[in-house]
Every structure is written in structure tokens, then in C-alpha cells.
Scaffold this active site. Structure first.
Site, PDB file in Angstrom:
ATOM      1  N   GLU A   1      40.925  43.963  40.546  1.00 36.21           N
ATOM      2  CA  GLU A   1      40.278  42.900  41.304  1.00 36.21           C
ATOM      3  C   GLU A   1      40.790  41.516  40.884  1.00 36.21           C
ATOM      4  O   GLU A   1      41.693  41.396  40.053  1.00 36.21           O
ATOM      5  CB  GLU A   1      38.760  43.001  41.142  1.00 36.21           C
ATOM      6  CG  GLU A   1      38.082  43.783  42.266  1.00 36.21           C
ATOM      7  CD  GLU A   1      38.243  43.122  43.632  1.00 36.21           C
ATOM      8  OE1 GLU A   1      38.539  41.907  43.683  1.00 36.21           O
ATOM      9  OE2 GLU A   1      38.065  43.812  44.637  1.00 36.21           O
ATOM     10  N   HIS A   2      40.204  40.494  41.465  1.00 36.83           N
ATOM     11  CA  HIS A   2      40.692  39.114  41.324  1.00 36.83           C
ATOM     12  C   HIS A   2      40.744  38.642  39.873  1.00 36.83           C
ATOM     13  O   HIS A   2      39.905  38.989  39.043  1.00 36.83           O
ATOM     14  CB  HIS A   2      39.812  38.161  42.140  1.00 36.83           C
ATOM     15  CG  HIS A   2      38.393  38.089  41.644  1.00 36.83           C
ATOM     16  ND1 HIS A   2      37.995  37.211  40.660  1.00 36.83           N
ATOM     17  CD2 HIS A   2      37.303  38.806  41.985  1.00 36.83           C
ATOM     18  CE1 HIS A   2      36.705  37.369  40.422  1.00 36.83           C
ATOM     19  NE2 HIS A   2      36.265  38.341  41.214  1.00 36.83           N
ATOM     20  N   ASP A   3      41.754  37.847  39.574  1.00 40.85           N
ATOM     21  CA  ASP A   3      41.864  37.093  38.318  1.00 40.85           C
ATOM     22  C   ASP A   3      41.925  37.961  37.062  1.00 40.85           C
ATOM     23  O   ASP A   3      41.545  37.517  35.981  1.00 40.85           O
ATOM     24  CB  ASP A   3      40.713  36.087  38.192  1.00 40.85           C
ATOM     25  CG  ASP A   3      40.703  35.097  39.354  1.00 40.85           C
ATOM     26  OD1 ASP A   3      41.750  34.477  39.591  1.00 40.85           O
ATOM     27  OD2 ASP A   3      39.663  34.979  40.031  1.00 40.85           O
TER      28      ASP A   3
ATOM     29  N   GLY B   1      38.272  39.356  36.650  1.00 46.55           N
ATOM     30  CA  GLY B   1      38.381  38.643  35.392  1.00 46.55           C
ATOM     31  C   GLY B   1      38.552  39.498  34.158  1.00 46.55           C
ATOM     32  O   GLY B   1      38.313  39.036  33.038  1.00 46.55           O
TER      33      GLY B   1
END
Length: 212
Positions: free
Chosen positions: A139-141, A159
Site C-alpha cells: 500500500e501507499h508510502d 507506511g
């Protein structure tokens, strides 16, 4: 697009061979010290052992690392990458299956492999020589270190930070914001809800089996 040489002829290499063909990449041959030179594997010629790569100028070909990575043992895959990339200057091509989704601003370093069904979301960075295996979600980041294997169906929520040489087992889930230290193994099916230090193993709950 330069032609490629595929390292290895095991199961992981077989999947990559299919991906390369779907991408219409020219395959010069395969190197594998366990197969005789001039033999064939799935219609591709065996060039010889790993030393056969040196017969080709580093600026004339690219390499694809077909050596797989087992939990706690990415040694040969990492060794070959460092030998030919860092010592001899060959470039390892990143191979992205046509059925993978990679966000436009995701950053993939040299030699990253994303198999069919993979999703890599916005802002994620994946370092050198990583495998993101079939159906895995990053997922993101997220920040993923070098020589990491994210096994089929694993999920990294937003994250997450993963150190070098980590193995994330099949179907494992790492919730958002977690950090996993270098050299650790996250067992298949684990749910990681707190940070994991370096060189640690996370075991999933054992299933109970009883007679019907």
C-alpha cells in the site's frame, strides 16, 4: 530495450520466463551451472554457468535474476546480484508483469520483480533486487529495503518500513506504520501488529486439527 540473460532455471525463473515472453523481451539465453551448456530449458538455450555472462559486454545486455528466495535464505540471489551488478557493472532489469498495477509515483530500483496480480500503491519505494510475488499488495508510502521477498498474497498496509533481506511469508499481513528490521522472517499467515526488530522470526498461530 537490450536483450536479457536469465540467471537460473528453477521455478522462479520459469515464472519470469513466461513474463518476459509476454513482454516481448528478447532472451539471449539462460545461465545455470547445474545444466550442460548448449542444452535447452523451455525452448531457451543454456549458455553455461554464471561465468558465461562475462562473454557479453556489460553495456550490451541486461540480466534478470531468476534465483528465488526462501525464508531466511536469499543468499545466492543476493550474491549473484552483488557480483554482477556491483563488481562487474551489469544492469539488472526490473520485470513487471502486464497484470500488475504500479502507481505512477512508485519508485522501483534495479532488479525489482512484480508478478501477476501485484498492486504497488502511491508513494511506495522498493529497493534493489526485491521480489513482490503473485497477488501481493504494497500500500501507499511503504519503504522496502534491498533483497526483500514479499511472498504471494502478502499485504503491507500504508507506511510500512521493511529492512534489507527480509522475507514476508505467503498471506502475511503487516498493519499500517509497522517497522520490520533487517534480516527478519515474517511467517506465512502472520498478522503483524507491532514493530519487529532485526533478525527475528514471527510465527503465526498454529491451526488446530481434529477428527470429524
Amino acid at each position: 530495450m537490450k536483450p536479457v540473460i536469465l540467471l537460473g532455471s528453477g521455478g522462479h525463473a520459469r515464472v519470469l520466463l513466461g513474463m518476459l515472453r509476454r513482454l516481448d523481451v528478447e532472451i539471449l539465453g539462460i545461465v545455470d551451472p547445474h545444466r550442460p551448456a548448449a542444452d535447452e530449458y523451455l525452448g531457451v538455450g543454456i549458455l553455461g554457468g554464471d561465468e558465461a555472462i562475462l562473454d557479453y559486454a556489460a553495456d550490451s545486455v541486461e540480466l534478470v535474476n531468476g534465483i528465488g528466495s526462501l525464508p531466511g535464505d536469499a543468499g545466492l540471489r543476493k550474491q549473484l546480484f552483488k557480483q554482477f551488478y556491483e563488481q562487474h557493472g551489469y544492469r539488472f532489469r526490473s520485470v513487471i508483469d502486464p497484470l500488475a498495477f504500479i502507481a505512477a509515483d512508485a519508485e522501483l530500483a534495479a532488479g525489482v520483480q512484480a508478478m501477476a496480480g501485484v498492486i504497488i500503491q502511491a508513494g511506495t519505494q522498493i529497493a534493489e533486487n526485491c521480489i513482490v510475488n503473485s497477488g501481493a499488495i504494497v500500500e501507499h508510502d511503504c519503504r522496502v529495503g534491498n533483497h526483500v521477498h514479499i511472498a504471494p498474497g502478502a499485504v503491507l498496509s500504508g507506511g510500512v518500513e521493511i529492512g534489507d533481506n527480509v522475507h514476508i511469508g505467503t498471506g502475511a499481513i503487516v498493519i499500517q506504520g509497522i517497522r520490520i528490521g533487517a534480516g527478519s522472517v515474517i511467517g506465512a499467515g502472520s498478522v503483524v501488529t507491532r514493530d519487529v526488530g532485526g533478525r527475528q522470526v514471527v510465527y503465526p498461530p498454529r491451526p488446530k486439527v481434529q477428527d470429524l
